[in-house]
Design a protein around this motif. Sequence first.
Motif, PDB file in Angstrom:
ATOM      1  N   ASP A 128       1.133  -1.560   0.337  1.00 52.18           N
ATOM      2  CA  ASP A 128       0.267   0.276  -0.060  1.00 52.18           C
ATOM      3  C   ASP A 128       0.718   1.481  -0.224  1.00 52.18           C
ATOM      4  N   TYR A 137       3.042  -4.538   4.608  1.00 53.28           N
ATOM      5  CA  TYR A 137       1.524  -4.339   4.506  1.00 53.28           C
ATOM      6  C   TYR A 137       1.155  -5.769   4.894  1.00 53.28           C
ATOM      7  N   SER A 149       1.413  -4.205  -4.970  1.00 50.07           N
ATOM      8  CA  SER A 149       1.243  -3.620  -4.731  1.00 50.07           C
ATOM      9  C   SER A 149      -0.389  -4.423  -3.900  1.00 50.07           C
ATOM     10  N   ARG A 150      -1.265  -3.119  -3.789  1.00 52.53           N
ATOM     11  CA  ARG A 150      -2.524  -4.026  -3.140  1.00 52.53           C
ATOM     12  C   ARG A 150      -3.419  -4.159  -4.557  1.00 52.53           C
TER      13      ARG A 150
END
Length: 416
Positions: free
Chosen positions: A123, A134, A362-363
């Motif tokens: 994130d 994360y 990434s997320r």
Amino acid sequence: MKGTLLMLSLFVSQSLTLSQGNSHCDDDNSIDNSSDGSCETSFGTSIYEPDKYTKVSNPPLGNPPTDERSSQPPSESFGMTDFPCDVSESNSPIPESVHKLRPGDIKVIGALGDSLTAANGADASWILSVFFEYRGLSWSIGGDKKLDKITTLPNMLKLYNEDLIGYSTGTGWLKRVKARFNVAVRGSKSTDMVAQARKLIEEMKKVRGNEYVYDWKMVTLFVGGNDLCDWVNATKGIQPEEYKGNIKEALDLLEREMPRTFVNLVQAPNVTQLAENTKKGCRVIRSMVCRSVIHGDRKKNLGDIIKKYRQELRSLVEDFYEDSDTFTVVVQPMFEEIILPRLERSDRVDGSYFAPDCFHFSRKGHEAAAKALWNNLFEPLGEKTNNFDPKRGIPLKCPTEENPYICTRKNGRACN
């Protein structure tokens, strides 16, 4: 550029110290100061003693310049509100065989690996934030919020068994309380898997007590990217046979000490595909995190090594771990070929699936990976999806009343 590299170098130095001792505990996706500098597990046992480490302060991340922010749009929607599978409670008794394991039977979840499992940068909004982990967003072990907000393997499993335990939440290093049974450590290689397996066993036994031997567990082991990125030539680097031996040693330890366990053995990613991302700055960052893919001669040799790594894992699982009813290992090949997502009407890589370092997920990338792993669980051997194409969309596959089991080599087509 030199100033940026110097800043990165200084931050790496600081972050290595932080990874061993940091005076913050995480909670609900934030990092908060603890009152006494220690992090307590939910069972009251301190897992970090600050006096043992040199304290350093966090670097002031502040607000990154606009051109260094992630390409992931801030309005991006996440999670899944239309999970297609039937999650009604089964009346079947808890199985005695791992080859008759259903999603709702899994009580405990864990993971071993490197920064792709620790969810570094998942994130992150700019390059220095990539050093934060994360863990609650991790594709295979993250459990932040619920599935309608965040798509991860545990959040899907929680629909079948709301009492699932072991998943990570929040943000923080391995020693933080909410890492739980995510024992992945950034920078890890196959040589580190035995230590991680031992750590996982110790933590599960400590937490579950007498229930440990009765719980059905799912553990995901994903490692190899760092082994491959460090490859220089045929005389340096971890050889395919050594890679296989390292993984076998860790799996053997799990088999001896962790009954009632289904292991997802995820194939190492094809790191040579990182070179396809020509976004400004990516080449410089790759030279720091994966040098093998920017040198023509090394890259050519690396392709052959990747193939041999994968062959060794397949032969390992074919030769071992099939006969037991309480332990099995299944190779999940969804990362064998990563089809890098492209921007519409362009050949440029869609950076929204990657962290600002152009390497980690990434997320959005973690959510796609979670769906791919879920599908591999319910695909019979020989029919498993081995290409990861997040841009195309990943329709979920489901267990059915006729074929309710998670696929193993032994249950064959009965799983689907």
